[in-house]
Design a protein around this motif. Structure first.
Motif, PDB file in Angstrom:
ATOM      1  N   TYR A  30       0.853  -1.183   0.000  1.00 34.95           N
ATOM      2  CA  TYR A  30       0.000   0.000   0.000  1.00 34.95           C
ATOM      3  C   TYR A  30       0.895   1.242   0.000  1.00 34.95           C
ATOM      4  N   GLU A  31       0.620   2.150  -0.930  1.00 31.61           N
ATOM      5  CA  GLU A  31       1.429   3.355  -1.031  1.00 31.61           C
ATOM      6  C   GLU A  31       1.186   4.262   0.177  1.00 31.61           C
ATOM      7  N   LEU A  32       2.274   4.833   0.679  1.00 31.04           N
ATOM      8  CA  LEU A  32       2.173   5.755   1.809  1.00 31.04           C
ATOM      9  C   LEU A  32       1.579   7.082   1.343  1.00 31.04           C
ATOM     10  N   ASN A  33       0.736   7.658   2.181  1.00 29.59           N
ATOM     11  CA  ASN A  33       0.098   8.942   1.884  1.00 29.59           C
ATOM     12  C   ASN A  33       0.599   9.957   2.897  1.00 29.59           C
ATOM     13  N   VAL A  34       1.867  10.312   2.750  1.00 33.36           N
ATOM     14  CA  VAL A  34       2.501  11.205   3.728  1.00 33.36           C
ATOM     15  C   VAL A  34       1.893  12.597   3.699  1.00 33.36           C
ATOM     16  N   LEU A  35       1.519  13.090   2.520  1.00 31.37           N
ATOM     17  CA  LEU A  35       0.981  14.443   2.390  1.00 31.37           C
ATOM     18  C   LEU A  35      -0.497  14.523   2.736  1.00 31.37           C
ATOM     19  N   GLY A  36      -1.139  13.384   2.948  1.00 31.15           N
ATOM     20  CA  GLY A  36      -2.552  13.400   3.331  1.00 31.15           C
ATOM     21  C   GLY A  36      -3.486  13.761   2.205  1.00 31.15           C
ATOM     22  N   ALA A  37      -3.125  13.409   0.975  1.00 31.29           N
ATOM     23  CA  ALA A  37      -3.985  13.709  -0.158  1.00 31.29           C
ATOM     24  C   ALA A  37      -5.277  12.902  -0.073  1.00 31.29           C
ATOM     25  N   ARG A  38      -6.376  13.525  -0.574  1.00 33.93           N
ATOM     26  CA  ARG A  38      -7.650  12.846  -0.537  1.00 33.93           C
ATOM     27  C   ARG A  38      -7.676  11.716  -1.554  1.00 33.93           C
ATOM     28  N   GLY A  39      -8.363  10.654  -1.189  1.00 37.14           N
ATOM     29  CA  GLY A  39      -8.498   9.534  -2.113  1.00 37.14           C
ATOM     30  C   GLY A  39      -8.398   8.210  -1.387  1.00 37.14           C
ATOM     31  N   PRO A  40      -8.788   7.148  -2.055  1.00 34.94           N
ATOM     32  CA  PRO A  40      -8.743   5.828  -1.438  1.00 34.94           C
ATOM     33  C   PRO A  40      -7.314   5.291  -1.363  1.00 34.94           C
ATOM     34  N   ARG A  41      -7.172   4.165  -0.734  1.00 32.42           N
ATOM     35  CA  ARG A  41      -5.867   3.517  -0.660  1.00 32.42           C
ATOM     36  C   ARG A  41      -5.397   3.101  -2.055  1.00 32.42           C
ATOM     37  N   ARG A  42      -4.086   3.084  -2.237  1.00 34.88           N
ATOM     38  CA  ARG A  42      -3.509   2.654  -3.496  1.00 34.88           C
ATOM     39  C   ARG A  42      -2.772   1.342  -3.265  1.00 34.88           C
ATOM     40  N   MET A  43      -3.249   0.312  -3.944  1.00 33.47           N
ATOM     41  CA  MET A  43      -2.697  -1.034  -3.771  1.00 33.47           C
ATOM     42  C   MET A  43      -1.832  -1.412  -4.968  1.00 33.47           C
ATOM     43  N   HIS A  44      -0.899  -2.286  -4.683  1.00 30.62           N
ATOM     44  CA  HIS A  44      -0.013  -2.805  -5.727  1.00 30.62           C
ATOM     45  C   HIS A  44       0.263  -4.269  -5.385  1.00 30.62           C
ATOM     46  N   CYS A  45      -0.192  -5.195  -6.227  1.00 25.76           N
ATOM     47  CA  CYS A  45      -0.069  -6.630  -5.949  1.00 25.76           C
ATOM     48  C   CYS A  45       0.762  -7.295  -7.036  1.00 25.76           C
ATOM     49  N   VAL A  46       1.818  -7.962  -6.616  1.00 23.91           N
ATOM     50  CA  VAL A  46       2.658  -8.746  -7.526  1.00 23.91           C
ATOM     51  C   VAL A  46       2.348 -10.210  -7.274  1.00 23.91           C
ATOM     52  N   MET A  47       1.777 -10.877  -8.275  1.00 29.97           N
ATOM     53  CA  MET A  47       1.398 -12.279  -8.156  1.00 29.97           C
ATOM     54  C   MET A  47       2.543 -13.150  -8.668  1.00 29.97           C
ATOM     55  N   ASP A  48       3.376 -13.619  -7.762  1.00 27.31           N
ATOM     56  CA  ASP A  48       4.573 -14.370  -8.146  1.00 27.31           C
ATOM     57  C   ASP A  48       4.231 -15.680  -8.847  1.00 27.31           C
ATOM     58  N   ALA A  49       3.086 -16.272  -8.521  1.00 23.06           N
ATOM     59  CA  ALA A  49       2.738 -17.579  -9.059  1.00 23.06           C
ATOM     60  C   ALA A  49       1.956 -17.503 -10.366  1.00 23.06           C
ATOM     61  N   ILE A  50       1.696 -16.276 -10.868  1.00 19.04           N
ATOM     62  CA  ILE A  50       0.886 -16.121 -12.089  1.00 19.04           C
ATOM     63  C   ILE A  50       1.671 -15.320 -13.108  1.00 19.04           C
ATOM     64  N   PRO A  51       1.850 -15.828 -14.326  1.00 20.09           N
ATOM     65  CA  PRO A  51       2.545 -15.043 -15.353  1.00 20.09           C
ATOM     66  C   PRO A  51       1.685 -13.898 -15.863  1.00 20.09           C
ATOM     67  N   ALA A  52       2.338 -12.848 -16.337  1.00 19.56           N
ATOM     68  CA  ALA A  52       1.606 -11.682 -16.833  1.00 19.56           C
ATOM     69  C   ALA A  52       0.760 -12.029 -18.052  1.00 19.56           C
ATOM     70  N   SER A  53       1.153 -13.034 -18.795  1.00 19.33           N
ATOM     71  CA  SER A  53       0.416 -13.417 -20.005  1.00 19.33           C
ATOM     72  C   SER A  53      -0.884 -14.147 -19.695  1.00 19.33           C
ATOM     73  N   ALA A  54      -1.149 -14.452 -18.435  1.00 22.96           N
ATOM     74  CA  ALA A  54      -2.345 -15.224 -18.075  1.00 22.96           C
ATOM     75  C   ALA A  54      -3.634 -14.468 -18.366  1.00 22.96           C
ATOM     76  N   ILE A  55      -3.590 -13.129 -18.406  1.00 18.30           N
ATOM     77  CA  ILE A  55      -4.814 -12.359 -18.623  1.00 18.30           C
ATOM     78  C   ILE A  55      -5.200 -12.306 -20.097  1.00 18.30           C
TER      79      ILE A  55
END
Length: 387
Positions: free
Chosen positions: A223-248
């Motif tokens: 989850y990205e840090l929101n040090v400046l307190g900007a408005r908005g929802p949480r920002r997520m970043h998920c790396v799926m080690d067991a799934i190749p990018a070509s799967a989609i």
């Protein structure tokens, strides 16, 4: 007379035992022949109709019961029952480790118990947001001085770290901004085994040393840090080690576990797989074998839009979420230095609140219920620096 009487008794007793064993053997052969000697064409037709007509739970349990009759029944049922990717159905326990359907979202919901620090995942049986559902998985939260562990189990009543039903875990850092999901079963050929002291020791008790002493990393959530307190929802970043990018992509594939490995005792129950040997683990997989070289799939939360009248950030959950919460999110595939296509607009996982301790979780291919549940669990922790 005494010796004669004694010898007659022993002979009579041995003859009775012999007759009993012979009768038992005949009965056993008769019972087995009743089920195993059925014509395969007739047996296949009967089981096919059962699989087609009883497609939803709780009637779906009859399909599982048929697989437990004998080996021939089990082989036919395993052939008839397709993976969730093809059928959109969760039938056997291994289904929670297999990717969901490609065309639709598989609807589930999560119940939270704040007293016991447990989370239960259920398969939705109706369109209602709150129904009984079919139990799939359970998580229990364990707080530690420097991190937090979530242990996942197939049994709602057995969620200890050393339990035979444990199939994975989720671990967070001290701030609750970074999470790593671990699978206790080899997710794909060549996956790296991460050794950990917590997998060897449970309290003061040592686990079975014959089993693997580590875990396999399948996902990293941050989850990205929101040090400046900007408005908005949480920002997520998920790396799926067991799934190749070509799967989609339409022709892409993801690793699919086909069965729980058998334990050292030879039991076929999916409860002791933590004690399985690596050679058996390799045989329990299907799909790509060089996923790490292709690059891992990266998921990001879908950007919401600001609603001027409601004065809040909004996402279209199509009626599956009814309560505004910072925990609500939708994940899509990230192009990662590539050109964004239609597949990057498709929601792969969505999670939202519908009650005080009730949340919906809908996922699709290439995620499995196990992976989706682990990602959703990361959203429950309070993240002061990210909000």
């Amino acid at each position: 007379m005494k010796w004669g009487y004694g010898s007659k008794s022993r002979c009579r007793q041995s003859s009775v035992v012999a007759v009993a064993e012979e009768t038992e053997g005949i009965d056993q052969v008769f019972v087995e022949s009743c089920w195993t000697n059925l014509p395969l064409e007739l047996l296949r037709e009967v089981l096919m109709r059962i699989e087609d007509t009883e497609s939803k739970w709780p009637l779906r349990k009859n399909v599982v019961a048929c697989a437990g009759v004998c080996r021939s029944w089990r082989d036919i049922i395993k052939e008839l029952v397709k993976t969730p990717e093809v059928s959109g159905k969760l039938t056997f326990p291994i289904s929670v480790k297999q990717p969901g359907p490609r065309d639709t979202l598989l609807q589930c919901f999560i119940k939270r118990n704040q007293t016991t620090q447990t989370y239960h995942l259920y398969l939705s049986l109706t369109q209602a947001l709150a129904d009984d559902g079919k139990f799939l998985l359970a998580f229990r939260k364990y707080r530690r001085p420097t991190c937090t562990d979530y242990v996942m189990s197939l049994d709602a009543d057995e969620m200890s770290k050393g339990g035979g039903t444990c199939i994975g875990k989720l671990r967070s850092n001290f701030l609750g901004t970074k999470f790593t999901a671990y699978d206790c079963i080899l997710p794909y050929a060549g996956a790296k085994l991460v050794k950990s002291r917590s997998t060897r020791l449970v309290g003061s008790k040592q686990m079975n040393p014959r089993g693997p002493s580590g875990n396999y990393e399948v996902a990293h959530i941050s989850y990205e840090l929101n040090v400046l307190g900007a408005r908005g929802p949480r920002r997520m970043h998920c790396v799926m080690d067991a799934i190749p990018a070509s799967a989609i992509k339409p022709e892409g594939t993801a690793p699919t576990q086909v069965e729980f490995p058998m334990g050292n005792s030879g039991s076929s129950l999916p409860m002791r797989f933590l004690r399985s040997k690596s050679s058996r683990l390799e045989k329990s997989l299907s799909g790509p074998i060089e996923t790490q070289r292709e690059g891992s799939l990266v998921l990001k939360n879908k950007a919401p839009r600001w609603h001027e009248q409601l004065q809040c950030w909004c996402l279209n959950f199509h009626g599956r979420v009814t309560v505004a919460s910072v925990k609500n999110f939708q994940l899509v595939a990230s192009p990662e230095n590539g050109v964004a296509g239609p597949e990057h607009e498709k929601v792969i996982l969505q999670f939202g609140k519908v009650g005080k301790d009730m949340f919906t979780m809908d996922y699709r291919y290439p995620l499995s219920a196990f992976q989706a549940f682990a990602i959703c669990l990361s959203s429950f922790d309070t993240k002061i620096a990210c909000e």
